[in-house]
Design an enzyme around this catalytic site. Structure first.
Site, PDB file in Angstrom:
ATOM      1  N   LYS A  37      -5.362  65.381  10.114  1.00  0.00           N
ATOM      2  CA  LYS A  37      -5.329  64.652   8.835  1.00  0.00           C
ATOM      3  C   LYS A  37      -6.741  64.490   8.265  1.00  0.00           C
ATOM      4  O   LYS A  37      -6.970  64.633   7.060  1.00  0.00           O
ATOM      5  CB  LYS A  37      -4.652  63.283   9.037  1.00  0.00           C
ATOM      6  CG  LYS A  37      -3.150  63.423   9.270  1.00  0.00           C
ATOM      7  CD  LYS A  37      -2.472  62.171   9.799  1.00  0.00           C
ATOM      8  CE  LYS A  37      -1.035  62.518  10.180  1.00  0.00           C
ATOM      9  NZ  LYS A  37      -0.269  61.420  10.758  1.00  0.00           N
ATOM     10  N   GLN A  81      -1.126  55.390  12.689  1.00  0.00           N
ATOM     11  CA  GLN A  81      -0.488  56.477  13.426  1.00  0.00           C
ATOM     12  C   GLN A  81       0.490  55.930  14.464  1.00  0.00           C
ATOM     13  O   GLN A  81       0.150  55.036  15.244  1.00  0.00           O
ATOM     14  CB  GLN A  81      -1.587  57.316  14.110  1.00  0.00           C
ATOM     15  CG  GLN A  81      -1.091  58.537  14.848  1.00  0.00           C
ATOM     16  CD  GLN A  81      -0.552  59.625  13.913  1.00  0.00           C
ATOM     17  OE1 GLN A  81      -1.102  59.868  12.848  1.00  0.00           O
ATOM     18  NE2 GLN A  81       0.531  60.248  14.324  1.00  0.00           N
ATOM     19  N   ASP A 104       2.541  56.816   4.099  1.00  0.00           N
ATOM     20  CA  ASP A 104       3.601  57.369   4.961  1.00  0.00           C
ATOM     21  C   ASP A 104       4.993  57.013   4.414  1.00  0.00           C
ATOM     22  O   ASP A 104       5.995  57.556   4.879  1.00  0.00           O
ATOM     23  CB  ASP A 104       3.477  56.805   6.387  1.00  0.00           C
ATOM     24  CG  ASP A 104       2.714  57.729   7.328  1.00  0.00           C
ATOM     25  OD1 ASP A 104       2.630  58.940   7.018  1.00  0.00           O
ATOM     26  OD2 ASP A 104       2.227  57.242   8.363  1.00  0.00           O
TER      27      ASP A 104
END
Ligand code: NDP
Length: 268
Positions: A37, A81, A104
């Protein structure tokens, strides 16, 4: 328009897109994803910030960081994460993220917006699957779409996005009876179960479009999907490989969401 160009346009307006990535603990797969990322951000021209916290981080400490990032105007969007260490409740953390920075799209507000088709962000993997279908001009309207897997991050939103495009959608899970009878009906089959090479060619209709979301390590340590590629490709008209299929799209959508977050936070 490509994300790189969009990033440049924003910067010309004085808006610096910035994605923060929070990782807690030493999960090797998570570390690889986070490094990817950060690399993607560099490529697109998005500033990135990594917060690597030790596995001993408490829930309150992580919540304090989430609050700090929510209130930091120089951060346009951020992700925490997953998975988190077991002493931290994932839902508590995801619920604390400002929905406008939730790139997200895991916050309940963003999940609800997807349900009604009025959203700022789409979750990266299902949105990546939709872009692939669009890119290859695969018509969804009226098609039998079968999604295997009903997780909150892949299966459920995937089903909803296919429904928005007028697919006739069936969702399967671990309690589904006669799974192969259902998968063999699919014109478009999306598999996201986390079981290496589980869906074999005999479970697929001739000419089906097969999207393999799975990422698993087999006994030899090789990365494999949830679909047995060799047998499935004999039946499918299109099939995504693993690696190099859905994973690539997932990463691209995160960058798209990071740009969108910068636009949204510019307008607020
Ligand atoms: P989860 O473990 O959260 O969910 C798995 C789902 O599959 C559950 O709904 C489960 O059913 C269902 N399932 C499990 N076994 C079976 C079975 N034998 N038959 C039918 N359904 C079954 O996984 P995720 O959705 O998070 O991820 C799925 C896969 O996709 C993983 O391999 C993951 O690594 C990969 N992934 C890949 C991404 C990418 O970028 N390419 C991004 C995200 C995930 P039940 O609900 O009944 O338990």
């Amino acid at each position: 328009m490509q994300q790189k160009e969009q990033a440049e346009i924003l910067k010309a307006k004085g808006v610096e897109p910035c994605l923060a990535v929070v990782i807690v603990g030493e999960n090797p797969a998570s570390k690889v994803y986070v490094a990817g990322k950060i690399r993607d951000c560099e490529e697109v021209g998005i500033t990135s910030r990594e917060y690597a916290l030790p596995a001993s981080t408490t829930q309150d400490e992580l919540l304090a960081l989430v609050s700090e990032l929510n209130n930091d105007d120089s951060v346009s969007g951020f992700i925490v994460q997953l998975p988190l260490p077991s002493h931290i409740d994932e839902k508590t953390i995801l619920d604390a993220i400002d929905p406008k920075k939730d790139v997200d799209a895991f916050h309940p507000i963003n999940v609800g917006k997807i349900m009604i088709g009025d959203y700022d962000f789409l979750p990266c993997t299902p949105a990546g699957v939709m872009e692939l279908l669009e890119e290859y001009k695969i018509d969804i309207s009226g098609k039998e779409c079968v999604v295997v897997g009903r997780s909150n991050i892949v299966g459920k939103p995937q089903a909803m996005l296919l429904l928005h495009k007028n697919g006739t959608v069936t969702v399967c899970h671990s309690r589904t009876k006669n799974l192969s009878d259902v998968t063999r009906r699919a014109d478009i089959l999306v598999v996201a179960i986390g079981k290496g090479e589980f869906v074999t060619g005999d479970m697929i209709k001739e000419g089906a479009v097969v999207i393999d979301v799975g990422m698993n390590r087999n006994d030899e340590g090789k990365l494999v999907g949830d679909v047995h590629f060799e047998s499935a490709k004999e039946k499918a008209s299109y099939i995504t490989p693993v690696p190099g299929g859905v994973g690539v799209m997932t990463r691209a959508i995160l960058m798209k969401n990071a740009i969108k977050a910068a636009q949204l936070n510019q307008d607020k």
